[in-house]
Design an enzyme around this catalytic site. Structure first.
Site, short mmCIF file in Angstrom:
data_model
loop_
_atom_site.label_atom_id
_atom_site.label_comp_id
_atom_site.label_asym_id
_atom_site.label_seq_id
_atom_site.Cartn_x
_atom_site.Cartn_y
_atom_site.Cartn_z
CG ASP A 217 -2.15 0.92 0.98
OD1 ASP A 217 -2.09 1.79 0.08
OD2 ASP A 217 -3.15 0.79 1.71
C1 NOJ Z 1 -3.97 4.09 0.22
C2 NOJ Z 1 -5.18 3.21 0.19
O1 NOJ Z 1 -5.22 2.43 1.37
C3 NOJ Z 1 -5.21 2.28 -1.02
O2 NOJ Z 1 -6.45 1.63 -1.04
C4 NOJ Z 1 -4.98 3.05 -2.27
O3 NOJ Z 1 -4.99 2.18 -3.38
C5 NOJ Z 1 -3.65 3.79 -2.19
N1 NOJ Z 1 -3.69 4.69 -1.04
C6 NOJ Z 1 -3.33 4.58 -3.42
O4 NOJ Z 1 -4.18 5.68 -3.50
#
Ligand code: NOJ
Length: 877
Positions: free
Chosen positions: A274
Site C-alpha cells: 500500500d
Molecule cells: C492508500 C489506500 O489504502 C489504497 O487503497 C490506495 O490504493 C492507495 N492509497 C493509493 O491511493
C-alpha cells in the site's frame, strides 16, 4: 549441504509451525513465519505460459532494469497513482497502477459503479462478474495496467469500519464469491486486478501502525478466506496493508506473505505495498514484497529517497539480498502482466491517456507532475463509459434491500396522487456531485463514500430527480422539503401526502479525511445530518412514511422498524451514478427487489461485539487483539443470543417464496489419484535469470543522464571519490540462513495450487431443493445455504451457498448447490491444514440467517476419518 538435508530442514521449519514455533525464524519474527520467500513457479490456468514469457523477458534485463520494475517512480511523479519504472531499451513502458474501487479515480468520461457492499447485497454472481468486466474495461480504456481493487480487507469486523463499503460483506464466503467474480471479470478484459488490503486492515484509526494479534484459525476461517478465492481466480496482484500483524508490518511479514500467501495459497502474481506501507529495504524483500509503491518516501536520510530503487540494486550488489529474490520479483510482475494480457487475447495495451494530477476537465499539464516537467496534452478525455449506465442502474436496483414492507402492500407504488420528497439525501449536492475531491464533503445524495475509492461522477441521478420524472409521467403531484434541519418544513411537506418519502444517509471512508469528526471510521451507527430526527418528524404526521437509506453499513433503526407510520424501509447503500433511477425502478415495481442485507442490523452498537478502537493507551504503538475470533457480525449475534432488528441475509420482495423438497447427496470418495495431494510437494530450486553485471558503469546513471528531481531511479549513487566495492553478488547457494536459501522448498500440505490444495474445492455434498413462487407477480428468490459445523467453537451456522433464482408467479424451480470440502472444514492449527472433524453437521436453507425453511443433517462422509485431503472426491450421482 546436500539437497536432502536442506529439504529436511525446510520441512522442520514448516512442521515447527504446528507448535507455533519456528526454529529457523529470525529473532523478532512472528511465531508462524517462513523463509525463504517462495519463488513463483507457474502452474495451471495460464500461469505456465505466462511464466515462460516472463522468464524470457527478465533474462534479458540488467539488474537495474529488473529493479526498475519493482519500484515506483514516486508519488505524483508520473501520470498514474502508482507507476513502475520503464525499460526503454526494450520499449516497455512504465506500468500504470490506478485507484479506485467504484470508478477510475481522478479522471473524466468514466462511470461510477455501485460499491462492493452493494454487490454483496445482490447475492448475484453474474452481476458481480458483469460489474468486474465493465469496470475492468474502463481501466483498460484509460491505459491502466493494474486496477487497485477489489477490496476484502476490511472484511467488516467492526460495523463502523470506514472502508467496509469498499469491500463486500463481513461474511467471508459472500466476500469470497465477490472477490472471485470481480477478479475474473476485471482480468478477462486485460487489466490486472489487485486484491487488497492484505490483511487485517479492519479499521482506519491507527491504520498505519496498529499491531493486530490474531490466532491462526481465525485468520484462515475468516480473513484469509476471501483472499484465497481471489488467488484461485488468478488475481495478478495483492496489496499488503498498512497495519502490523502479530508484531510485523504487513509488507514485511513472512507469515502472511511467505507462508500464507505465496506458499499455502500458491499465489503466483506479485505483492505491492500500500502507498507508504513499506518500512525497510531488506526485511520487506526477504518477507515477500515484490513492488514498492509509490516508490518514494519513508527512507528519509537515505540517498535514494526510497527503500528500494537504487537501494535495492545496492543490496543485491553487496550481497544482502540474493539476486534470485529480485529476479523473482521481476518475474512475478511480468508473469501477471503476460497472464492477464493473454486473457484479453494479447491485444496491445493502450497508452496511458489521462493524468491523475490534472483536474478532469483540463487537457494540458505536466507529464511529470511533481517536477512540473514536459507540459503537453496529458488528459485526452477518452470516453470509457460504453453502455455501463444500464448495468449500473440494474445493479443499483437489484442491490436495494427492502427491509420492511408493511402488510406487503406499502410497495410497489401505483400512481400515487401526491408524494412528498424529504431530506437532503434525495437532492443534488450544491456545486454538483464532484464539488469535493475524493468525495470529502458530505452534501446532497450519497452515492459513494470518501477516500481513494471514489472517482468523479459523469452525472449523478438524485432520487428527487428520478421521482419527479416518474411523478410527472403519472400525474402525481410533489411536495419537497430538502433540508434535514427544518423539521417544520419536513412535517408540512409530509402532511397529507399519499406517500412521504424521507431520505437519510451515513457516510464513511478513508482515514486521511475527517468529515464532521469522523476520521474514516464512523463514530457511531446513527444517521448523519439529523437524519433520525427527520425520519421521526415525518413519521409523526404521515401514516405512509417510506424511509430510504443511503448508508455505508448498518445504522440503528429499531425505532423505524417498529414505527406504525413507517410502512416501508429500503436500504439502497451506495448505488453510484444511477442512484435515483435504480430506486424508482424498485419503488414502482419495474424491478423486483432482490437485495439481501450483507450485514446484520443491530439494536445497539454494543450488540456487535468487536468495535473500532478509537483511542489507545499507547498511541505510538497501538495494539489490538482480535480476541472475538470467528465471531463477528451474524456469527456474534448468534453466539451471544442477541436478536437483531434485521438479520444478515434479510430482504423482502413483492412476492413470497416457499422452499421445499430438500435432498442431500453425499459424494463418494474415489481411490487416491495422483492429483490427490498437492501436485508438487517440493518446489524447484530458486533460479536467476540473465547475469548480473557488477561493474560500476552498469549500475550507476549512464553518462550524461540528467535526473529529474525527485524521481526515484534504480541506479546506485556513489559518494564522490568512493571506491567501487562490489565484485559480484553472492550466490547464496544452499545457505543455512533460511532467508536467503535458494534450494528446493517444501510445499505446505494445505497448498499446491492457487487458492490452496485443489482437493479443498472438491464437491462433497450436493444439496437440492425447490423454490416455489406462491405470489402473483414474478420475482427473484435468494435462497441461502447455511452449514452448522458443530461444536462450541463454531458459530451456529455459516453461509456456504446462495443463488439468485428468478421464478415466475406460481412457478417452481429446482435449485442445486454444491458444498466443497473447504465449506465443511475447520482450520486445524496443529495439522496446519483444513480438516473435516467428526462432529455432526447440519445444513439449512433459509431466506435469511434466522428465517430457515429447510434443514437436514449431513450424513457422515466416508472420508472423515481419513482427515485431510488424502483423496480427491467425485460426486457420483
Ligand atoms: C492508500 C489506500 O489504502 C489504497 O487503497 C490506495 O490504493 C492507495 N492509497 C493509493 O491511493
Amino acid at each position: 549441504m546436500a539437497r536432502a538435508t536442506t529439504a529436511i530442514l525446510a520441512a522442520v521449519a514448516i512442521l515447527g509451525n504446528a507448535g507455533l514455533t519456528n526454529a529457523q525464524a529470525p529473532a523478532g519474527a512472528p511465531a508462524l513465519s517462513l523463509f525463504p520467500s517462495p519463488w513463483g513457479q507457474g502452474g495451471g490456468d495460464g500461469w505456465d505460459a505466462a511464466y515462460e514469457k516472463a522468464r524470457a523477458f527478465v533474462s534479458n534485463l540488467t539488474l537495474v532494469e529488473k529493479v526498475n520494475l519493482t519500484t515506483g517512480t514516486g508519488w505524483e511523479f508520473d501520470r498514474c497513482i502508482g507507476n513502475t519504472g520503464s525499460i526503454p531499451r526494450l520499449g516497455f513502458r512504465s506500468m500504470c497502477l490506478q485507484d479506485g474501487t467504484v470508478a477510475v479515480r481522478y479522471t473524466d468520461k468514466n462511470s461510477v459503479f455501485p460499491a462492493g457492499m452493494n454487490m454483496a447485497a445482490t447475492f448475484s454472481r453474474s452481476l458481480m462478474r458483469r460489474r468486474g468486466e465493465a469496470m475492468g474495461s474502463e481501466f483498460r480504456g484509460k491505459g491502466i495496467d493494474v486496477a487497485l481493487g477489489p477490496v476484502t480487507g476490511p472484511l467488516g469486523r467492526v460495523p463502523a469500519g470506514g472502508r467496509n463499503w469498499e469491500g463486500f460483506s463481513p461474511d467471508p464466503y459472500l466476500s469470497g464469491v465477490g472477490m472471485f467474480e470481480t477478479v475474473t471479470g476485471m482480468q478477462s478484459v486485460g487489466v490486472i486486478a489487485t486484491a487488497k488490503h492484505y490483511i487485517l486492515n479492519e479499521q482506519e484509526h491507527f491504520r498505519n501502525n496498529v499491531d493486530v494479534t490474531i490466532d491462526d484459525r481465525t485468520m484462515h476461517e475468516l480473513y484469509l478466506w476471501p483472499f484465497a478465492d481471489a488467488v484461485r481466480a488468478g488475481v495478478g496482484a495483492v496489496m499488503c496493508s498498512y497495519n502490523k500483524i502479530n508484531g510485523n508490518y504487513s509488507c514485511e511479514n513472512s507469515w502472511t506473505l511467505n507462508y500464507l500467501l505465496k506458499n499455502e495459497l500458491n499465489f503466483q502474481g506479485f505483492v505491492m505495498s500500500d502507498w507508504g506501507a513499506q518500512h525497510s529495504t531488506l526485511e520487506s524483500a526477504l518477507a515477500g514484497l515484490d513492488m514498492a509503491m509509490p516508490g518514494d518516501g519513508g527512507a528519509r536520510g537515505n540517498v535514494y529517497g526510497a527503500f528500494w530503487g537504487g537501494a535495492l540494486t545496492e543490496a543485491v550488489l553487496n550481497g544482502t539480498i540474493p539476486a534470485w529474490r529480485v529476479d523473482d520479483m521481476a518475474v512475478r510482475i511480468m508473469a501477471a502482466y503476460y497472464k492477464i494480457g493473454a486473457l484479453s487475447g494479447n491485444k496491445p495495451r493502450p497508452d496511458v491517456n489521462f493524468s491523475a494530477w490534472v483536474k478532469p476537465n483540463v487537457t494540458v499539464g505536466p507529464v511529470y507532475f511533481r517536477a512540473n516537467a514536459s507540459i503537453e496534452p496529458v488528459n485526452l478525455h477518452v470516453d470509457v463509459q460504453a453502455d455501463h449506465g444500464a448495468l449500473i442502474r440494474e445493479i443499483g436496483a437489484k442491490s436495494t434491500v427492502l427491509l420492511k414492507n408493511k402488510n406487503n402492500k406499502a410497495l410497489p407504488l401505483h400512481k400515487p396522487g401526491h408524494i412528498a420528497i424529504i431530506g437532503e439525501d434525495a437532492q443534488d449536492a450544491p456545486g454538483g456531485p464532484n464539488a469535493c475531491e475524493d468525495n470529502k464533503c458530505y452534501r446532497g445524495t450519497l452515492a459513494m463514500g470518501y477516500g481513494s475509492g471514489p472517482g468523479y461522477f459523469p452525472y449523478l441521478v438524485a432520487p428527487a430527480t428520478a421521482l419527479k420524472k416518474r411523478a410527472a409521467a403519472d400525474n402525481t403531484t410533489v411536495a419537497e422539503a430538502p433540508s434535514n434541519w427544518d423539521l417544520d418544513a419536513a412535517r408540512t411537506a409530509a402532511t397529507g401526502a399519499d406517500v412521504a418519502f424521507v431520505f437519510a444517509s451515513a457516510d464513511s471512508g478513508e482515514g486521511y479525511i475527517t468529515i464532521d469528526g469522523n476520521t474514516g471510521d464512523r463514530n457511531n451507527l446513527t444517521l448523519w445530518g439529523n437524519g433520525d430526527a427527520l425520519i421521526q418528524a415525518v413519521a409523526s404526521v404521515n401514516p405512509n412514511t417510506i424511509v430510504v437509506l443511503h448508508t455505508v453499513g448498518p445504522v440503528l433503526i429499531d425505532y423505524a422498524a417498529k414505527h406504525e407510520n413507517i410502512t416501508a424501509i429500503l436500504w439502497a447503500g451506495l448505488q453510484g451514478q444511477e442512484s435515483g433511477n435504480s430506486l424508482v425502478d424498485v419503488l414502482y415495481g419495474d424491478i423486483a427487489p432482490q437485495g439481501r442485507s450483507p450485514f446484520t442490523w443491530g439494536q445497539n452498537i454494543s450488540d456487535y461485539g468487536a468495535q473500532v478502537m478509537y483511542t489507545s493507551p499507547t498511541p505510538l504503538a497501538p495494539a489490538q487483539n482480535f480476541s472475538e475470533g470467528v465471531f463477528i457480525d451474524y456469527r456474534y449475534f448468534q453466539h451471544a443470543h442477541t436478536s437483531s432488528v434485521y438479520p444478515f441475509g434479510h430482504g423482502l420482495t413483492y412476492t413470497q417464496f416457499d422452499f421445499e423438497n430438500l435432498t442431500v447427496h453425499p459424494c463418494k470418495g474415489q481411490a487416491a489419484s495422483t492429483a490427490a495431494v498437492p501436485s508438487k510437494s517440493w518446489t524447484a530450486a530458486a533460479q536467476t535469470y540473465g547475469t548480473v553485471n557488477s561493474s560500476m558503469s552498469a549500475n550507476v546513471d549512464p553518462s550524461g543522464f540528467q535526473r529529474i528531481k525527485p524521481f526515484i531511479y534504480p541506479w546506485i549513487i556513489r559518494a564522490a571519490n568512493a571506491t567501487w566495492l562490489f565484485t559480484a553478488p553472492k550466490a547464496f547457494a544452499n545457505t543455512t540462513d533460511p532467508r536467503t536459501n535458494n534450494s528446493a522448498q517444501a510445499v505446505l500440505p494445505a497448498g499446491g495450487a492457487p487458492g490452496g490444495n485443489p482437493g479443498l474445492y472438491d464437491t462433497v455434498y450436493t444439496i437440492g431443493f425447490d423454490v416455489r413462487n406462491r405470489g402473483n407477480v414474478n420475482g427473484t428468490a435468494v435462497p441461502q445455504l447455511y452449514v452448522q459445523l458443530g461444536g462450541k467453537d463454531n458459530p451456529w451456522g455459516v453461509l456456504r451457498g446462495f443463488d439468485d433464482v428468478s421464478v415466475a408467479a406460481g412457478d417452481r424451480v429446482h435449485v442445486e448447490m454444491n458444498l466443497t470440502r473447504r465449506d465443511i472444514s475447520n482450520w486445524d492449527t496443529e495439522k496446519q491444514n483444513w480438516v473435516v472433524n467428526n462432529l455432526q453437521k447440519y445444513v439449512f436453507i433459509g431466506r435469511s440467517v434466522v428465517d430457515i425453511a429447510l434443514n437436514s443433517s449431513l450424513p457422515a462422509l466416508s472420508l472423515q476419518s481419513a482427515g485431510v485431503m488424502q483423496q480427491r472426491l467425485a460426486c457420483l450421482e
